[in-house]
Design a protein around this motif. Structure first.
Motif, short mmCIF file in Angstrom:
data_model
loop_
_atom_site.label_atom_id
_atom_site.label_comp_id
_atom_site.label_asym_id
_atom_site.label_seq_id
_atom_site.Cartn_x
_atom_site.Cartn_y
_atom_site.Cartn_z
N LEU A 176 1.19 20.77 43.02
CA LEU A 176 -0.05 21.10 42.90
C LEU A 176 -0.81 20.16 44.27
CD1 LEU A 176 -0.82 19.95 39.39
CD2 LEU A 176 -0.85 22.11 40.41
N PHE B 128 -7.04 20.21 35.97
CA PHE B 128 -6.27 19.45 35.22
C PHE B 128 -6.87 18.40 33.89
CE2 PHE B 128 -3.28 21.91 37.40
CZ PHE B 128 -2.24 22.42 36.55
N VAL C 6 5.15 23.61 38.49
CA VAL C 6 3.51 24.16 38.20
C VAL C 6 3.62 25.63 38.75
CG1 VAL C 6 2.49 22.02 37.71
CG2 VAL C 6 2.80 22.88 40.17
N CYS D 202 9.63 16.10 41.38
CA CYS D 202 8.23 16.18 42.25
C CYS D 202 8.63 16.49 43.67
CB CYS D 202 7.26 15.88 41.91
SG CYS D 202 5.66 16.37 42.75
N MET E 199 3.33 18.07 35.35
CA MET E 199 2.38 18.18 36.61
C MET E 199 3.08 16.82 37.38
SD MET E 199 -1.14 17.12 34.84
CE MET E 199 -1.14 17.05 32.95
N PRO E 200 2.71 16.82 38.55
CA PRO E 200 2.26 17.64 39.81
C PRO E 200 3.35 18.68 40.21
CG PRO E 200 2.59 15.60 40.57
CD PRO E 200 3.10 15.49 39.16
#
Ligand code: TNX
Length: 549
Positions: free
Chosen positions: A293, A303, A263, A326, A259-260
């Motif tokens: 996310l 989470f 996902v 990310c 994460m984030p």
């Protein structure tokens, strides 16, 4: 394999072992003695009896806490193995040391004893290195081994998201890791292409997130797809079983919930975690997705719940939150993300990832665990106590250690075993490469550039197997072995004592070791290249006994 700190032949007669074999051990070594009984009974067909410490025995297991200091070792796992005067004596700094001493003992016994059922009678007459056999007894030449690990974190990573691997393979992998004195199994449990751990509070994570419609065919850059659904997941009890099995072998399991980013499978199951609110499907292509996310309080709570449930399955001291690759496109357009940036005074949206980690960190800390993340978490502002896995090279490790973080070195150029072994059309399709065994062997877990007073920040190193191009356990074994043997030596053995890691000196030992892997049934890659059955292109079968090319 890996090379011990010291090995010395002793004078005197060989020690003969035969069934029924008597092993003495204190109650505190119950785990180790039971494990020894199981592997020895399987491989020899003998009966093995475990008795109390003062009873006369063929194999004596004992602990001596002063051993670690005597061996000059900074970390747990030191042992002394003495084969002399009719007895095999294994002294460990604790259970781990005894266990590693026993793994070394297995390598002093004939390869046949590594099998899952006895074949010794049939094999009588063949020679087996240091050991000669007579009338069912195995004779070990007198020897003293003193040994200790160089690093505390000797890891093997497996991505079970891109391709789900059956639980049976996790057991095999733990056994093989422990055979090479590795002690961490890092499970990459979630990613865009599949969520693999049951979470009771959010059942759709596996009901929806564990399955994908299709997968890429050939290399990702070809943009072709198969028509085969793929998936699978582990129940909580499956994973508890893996954890318990690993603990019996002194292997700690580190769970990773990425994460984030990475996902898509979670967002497919619960679209409210994402930015569009619209349903998306579980990822079917490899690479990095722009979906990440959202930063709503409800998503953070979601989470937290996931972290709590996962922490209950894995009792070990670490929790990996991923944190790699990310993208920030969705955050740049999100009102909530922009509001956080304004409130926190961030000028770069990448800082939002650090903000996200900081939101998750307390949930992990509340279980007394330490947060681990890929090196991107550094750029984003990593929580103070975080352990950093340096994958994009060595610099991440140097920076992290300089800033006071503990570090595990996992650089892709040396330790990504999804890379091919060689630039050769015969090699099975791989993401990129090559990383030959020799290169892995030359890897030094302490990168040049780490200030001397920060060297102890390097907890160790870890080899990774990402599974975009690895669909089966057989193929996984091919990618790991024998590179994992070279890795084990790099992370366990002192370089000074093995010479400055001379590959020409290592190779004959490795080649000898491959016979052990063969007895264990491992689908390793021969040093000469893939067998006709492992090769991507048709090649003529070799003459028996000759190398396959
Ligand atoms: C990078 S390493 C990734 C993975 C891929 C891998 C392929 C890391 C933290 N992210 O998602 O599977 O490269 O080699």
């Amino acid at each position: 394999m890996p090379a011990p700190s010291s090995l010395r032949s002793l004078p005197g007669a060989p020690v003969a072992l035969a069934g029924p074999l008597v092993v003495s051990a204190p109650a505190a070594l119950g785990r180790e003695s039971r494990w020894l009984r199981r592997v020895l009974e399987a491989g020899t067909g003998w009966r093995v009896d475990v008795v109390a410490p003062s009873t006369p025995a063929d194999v004596v297991l004992e602990t001596d806490p002063s051993l670690r200091r005597a061996a000059g070792a900074a970390v747990e796992g030191a042992y002394r193995l003495v084969v002399a005067d009719g007895v095999v004596r294994v002294t460990g700094d604790g259970g781990a040391g005894v266990f590693y001493g026993l793994q070394t003992l297995r390598q002093l016994l004939p390869d046949e004893t590594l099998r899952r059922a006895p074949v010794l009678a049939a094999a009588q007459g063949s020679s087996a290195g240091r050991v000669r056999r007579r009338t069912g007894a195995l004779r070990i030449e007198p020897v003293a081994v003193v040994d200790a690990p160089q690093f505390a974190w000797r890891g093997v990573h497996l991505d079970v998201s891109r391709h789900f691997m059956p639980k049976s393979f996790l057991f095999d992998l733990v056994d093989l890791a422990a055979f090479h004195k590795l002690n961490v199994l890092h499970l990459h449990l979630t990613d865009d292409q599949g969520w693999r751990v049951e979470i009771e509070r959010y059942p759709r994570l596996v009901e929806v997130g564990a399955w994908r419609r299709r997968s890429p065919l050939g290399h990702a850059r070809e943009r072709r797809f198969d028509r085969e659904p793929h998936g699978g997941y582990y129940t909580k009890d499956d994973l508890r079983e893996v954890v318990a099995f690993a603990a019996e072998r002194h292997v700690v399991v580190v769970p990773e919930i990425d994460m984030p980013g990475h996902v898509v499978a979670a967002i497919a199951a619960y679209p409210e975690l994402g930015h569009s609110g619209r349903p998306i499907e579980v990822g079917t292509r490899w690479g990095v997705y722009r979906h990440v996310l959202n930063l709503e309080p409800s998503t953070i709570r979601f989470f937290h719940d996931v972290v709590h449930e996962v922490c209950e399955i894995f009792p070990g001291p670490y929790f990996h939150i991923g944190g790699d690759e990310c993208p920030t496109v969705e955050w740049r357009r999100s009102e909530r993300a922009r509001a956080i940036m304004a409130a926190e005074g961030f000028d770069d949206p990448r800082r939002l990832q650090g903000w996200f980690s900081a939101q998750i960190a307390p949930a992990i800390a509340s279980h007394g665990k330490r947060l681990v993340g890929w090196d991107e978490i550094l750029e984003a502002g990593a929580p103070e106590d975080a352990v950093v896995m340096s994958w994009r090279g060595l610099e991440g490790g140097v920076t992290a250690a300089s800033r006071g973080h503990d570090v595990v070195m996992v650089p892709e150029e040396w330790l990504y075993f999804d890379w091919s072994y060689a630039d050769d059309p015969a090699e099975p399709l791989a993401i990129r490469g090559p990383t030959p065994v020799e290169k892995v062997y030359g890897f030094d877990p302490v990168p040049a550039g780490i200030p001397d007073d920060r060297r102890d920040r390097v907890l160790g190193a870890q080899c990774q197997l990402w599974t975009e191009y690895v669909k089966t356990p057989e193929r996984a074994e091919y990618q790991y072995f024998p590179r994992l043997c070279a890795f084990a030596e790099a992370v366990w053995s002192q370089p000074t004592l093995t010479g400055a890691r001379s590959y020409p000196m290592f190779e004959p030992r490795l080649s000898r070791h491959l016979r052990r892997l063969a007895a264990l049934g491992v689908n390793y890659r021969p040093l000469e290249g893939p067998t006709p059955g492992q090769s991507r292109t048709w090649r003529r079968p070799p003459a028996r006994g000759a190398p396959p090319r």
